[in-house]
Design an enzyme around this catalytic site. Structure first.
Site, mmCIF file in Angstrom:
data_model
loop_
_atom_site.group_PDB
_atom_site.id
_atom_site.type_symbol
_atom_site.label_atom_id
_atom_site.label_comp_id
_atom_site.label_asym_id
_atom_site.label_seq_id
_atom_site.Cartn_x
_atom_site.Cartn_y
_atom_site.Cartn_z
ATOM 1 N N GLU A 198 0.882 32.166 134.170
ATOM 2 C CA GLU A 198 0.655 33.496 134.742
ATOM 3 C C GLU A 198 0.086 33.491 136.157
ATOM 4 O O GLU A 198 -1.051 33.936 136.379
ATOM 5 C CB GLU A 198 -0.269 34.312 133.839
ATOM 6 C CG GLU A 198 0.203 34.431 132.406
ATOM 7 C CD GLU A 198 -0.624 35.435 131.596
ATOM 8 O OE1 GLU A 198 -1.679 35.876 132.076
ATOM 9 O OE2 GLU A 198 -0.184 35.773 130.481
ATOM 10 N N GLU B 188 3.279 33.180 124.893
ATOM 11 C CA GLU B 188 2.146 33.935 124.349
ATOM 12 C C GLU B 188 2.620 35.304 123.897
ATOM 13 O O GLU B 188 3.424 35.950 124.583
ATOM 14 C CB GLU B 188 1.053 34.184 125.416
ATOM 15 C CG GLU B 188 0.215 32.994 125.760
ATOM 16 C CD GLU B 188 -0.839 33.305 126.823
ATOM 17 O OE1 GLU B 188 -1.305 34.463 126.916
ATOM 18 O OE2 GLU B 188 -1.189 32.374 127.567
HETATM 19 C C1 FCB Z 1 -3.037 36.139 128.957
HETATM 20 C C2 FCB Z 1 -3.720 34.821 129.214
HETATM 21 C C3 FCB Z 1 -4.490 34.280 128.040
HETATM 22 C C4 FCB Z 1 -5.174 35.371 127.264
HETATM 23 C C5 FCB Z 1 -4.215 36.481 126.922
HETATM 24 C C6 FCB Z 1 -4.807 37.595 126.111
HETATM 25 O O1 FCB Z 1 -2.959 36.841 130.144
HETATM 26 O O2 FCB Z 1 -2.769 33.857 129.586
HETATM 27 O O3 FCB Z 1 -5.365 33.310 128.515
HETATM 28 O O4 FCB Z 1 -6.271 35.813 127.948
HETATM 29 O O5 FCB Z 1 -3.690 37.018 128.102
#
Ligand code: FCB
Length: 452
Positions: free
Chosen positions: A162, A350
């Protein structure tokens, strides 16, 4: 829901959010240690000094991962454990990750390793951090050490997690470390992160001649205009440019979006930090594309806002973060990526949700999180039915952890962590995830050894 035999299920964490042991094993502070110390930046001034104490409890955590039945576990390496000082390699730090990765492999779990999940060493920050172009060389030295020591044990590499958060939240909005509010810096920082990504991919493939899969993870959020008015559509275009296109275009098309370059030029007076060859390096061919997906955006025109957009009212159901639950919009996003950007296999690196969990008689009935995960997995399954080629899914997160500026106030885990005792308690969502994986394995006659 239905998944191909090769589809991989995983769960994810990151170093600063879980490890603790901030001053052990030769680790020196990162920008997050510094940021946590500034009053008012992090909820109740929480920090990652202890976190989930994973550094000392990784064996126990591996057993939980194994019990879930996941194929793969995504974690990140803390750069200041590997290079606590500029140019000074720390064997002890590397050995921790070597051990972790080897133990996972022994247990049949594939390690997916992120090189940069935001814990920039303070020594690098003191020399300008990502704003300084030399950061690319520092990162490459770090990547080289990781590849030398771990390639072969590690199943896949993610260069950056990110860069939108690390770059724009960190250097423009100031809500993440290092807490700056300077768009000129932010755009440079992002450029150097992306460049270091491209060069690290080249390093692994060319110099190391490695076949280990490597890619980058972007957080993407499809943006919608609140109304069909020309103003709101402009707002949506700009929000999409700021959150998505500023990253997708360089990575897949080798160029920054022109409209956004113009818009940003209010603060960025020269783009001459983009040197010859940079864009080719950034758009290097990878093996997969990682996406972190949590929510959609809905925006409206705002003349008072920097880039003419602000969040609009939404009547969607929300998670504990106040984020819209939007699995259909996730489908829009993936279809758009296929139409406009890439045919690489997509991995959802994620996806998950925070809620205010309560422990009742040793159980956590997190029905909302379970629903959230099921809806998004169903969307992945539907998308694959359309031929979208999503090859894996990582649930964020294995366990409750340090949620950046929200400290320990927001719980994303499928394992509940009692931060007083460090006890891990399986939430209902963890049992359900294990069941989904077990069903998947059964349906393909794969061996399943998971919790009931
Ligand atoms: C993302 C991050 C991770 C966590 C999630 C909820 O932006 O990569 O570390 O904080 O959100």
């Amino acid at each position: 829901m239905k998944f191909d035999k090769q589809f991989t299920f995983g769960t994810a964490t990151s170093s600063y959010q879980i490890e603790g042991a901030a001053a052990e094993g030769g680790r020196t502070p990162s920008i997050w240690d510094m940021f946590c110390d500034i009053p008012g930046r992090v909820h109740k001034q929480h920090n990652g000094d202890v976190a989930c104490d994973h550094y000392h409890r990784f064996e126990e955590d591996i057993q939980h991962i194994k019990r879930l039945g996941v194929d793969t576990y995504r974690f990140s390496i803390a750069w200041p454990r590997i290079f606590p000082e500029k140019g000074k390699f720390n064997r002890e730090g590397m050995d921790f990750y070597k051990k972790l990765a080897s133990r996972l492999t022994e247990e049949g779990i594939k390690p997916a390793v992120t090189l940069y999940h935001w814990d920039l060493p303070m020594w690098a920050h003191e020399e300008g951090g990502w704003v300084n172009r030399e950061s690319v060389d520092w990162f490459l030295e770090y990547a080289r050490a990781c590849f030398t020591e771990l390639d072969g044990i590690v199943d896949s590499w993610i260069t950056h997690n990110e860069p939108w958060c690390a770059g724009f939240l960190g250097y423009h909005q100031g809500v993440h470390a290092p807490g700056h509010t300077n768009m000129d810096e932010a755009v440079k920082a992002v450029h150097h992160m992306l460049l270091s990504h491209g060069k690290a991919v080249e390093l692994l493939k060319k110099e190391f001649g490695s076949n280990t899969e490597i890619g980058i993870t972007l957080n993407l959020s499809p943006v919608y205009a609140n109304t069909d008015s020309a103003n709101d559509r402009l707002a949506a275009n700009n929000a999409d440019g700021y959150s998505n296109r500023w990253f997708l275009d360089p990575v897949f098309k080798g160029e920054y979006p022109k409209d956004m370059m113009n818009l940003f030029s209010k603060y960025v007076h020269s783009y001459d930090f983009i040197k010859e060859g940079d864009m080719e390096a950034i758009s290097v061919e990878c093996d997969f594309f990682g996406i972190n997906y949590y929510s959609r955006g809905i925006v409206e025109f705002s003349a008072a806002s920097d880039f003419l957009h602000r969040g609009a009212y939404s009547d969607y159901e929300k998670t504990g973060m106040g984020w819209d639950i939007a699995p259909n919009e996730f489908k829009d996003l993936i279809r758009r990526l296929r139409a406009e950007y890439t045919q690489l296999p997509i991995i959802i690196t994620e996806n998950g949700a925070a809620y205010d969990d309560v422990v009742e008689n040793g159980r956590v009935h997190d029905k909302e999180r379970t629903d959230y995960v099921e809806k998004h997995l169903q969307a992945v399954s539907d998308l694959n039915g359309e031929g979208m080629n999503i090859s894996g899914y990582y649930l964020w997160s294995l366990m409750d952890n340090f949620e950046w500026s929200f400290g320990y106030d927001k719980r994303f885990g499928i394992l509940y962590v009692d931060f007083d005792t460090q006890e891990r308690i399986w939430k209902d969502s963890a049992y359900r995830y294990a069941e989904i994986i077990r069903d998947h394995k059964k349906s393909h006659n794969l061996q399943a050894e998971v919790a009931q």
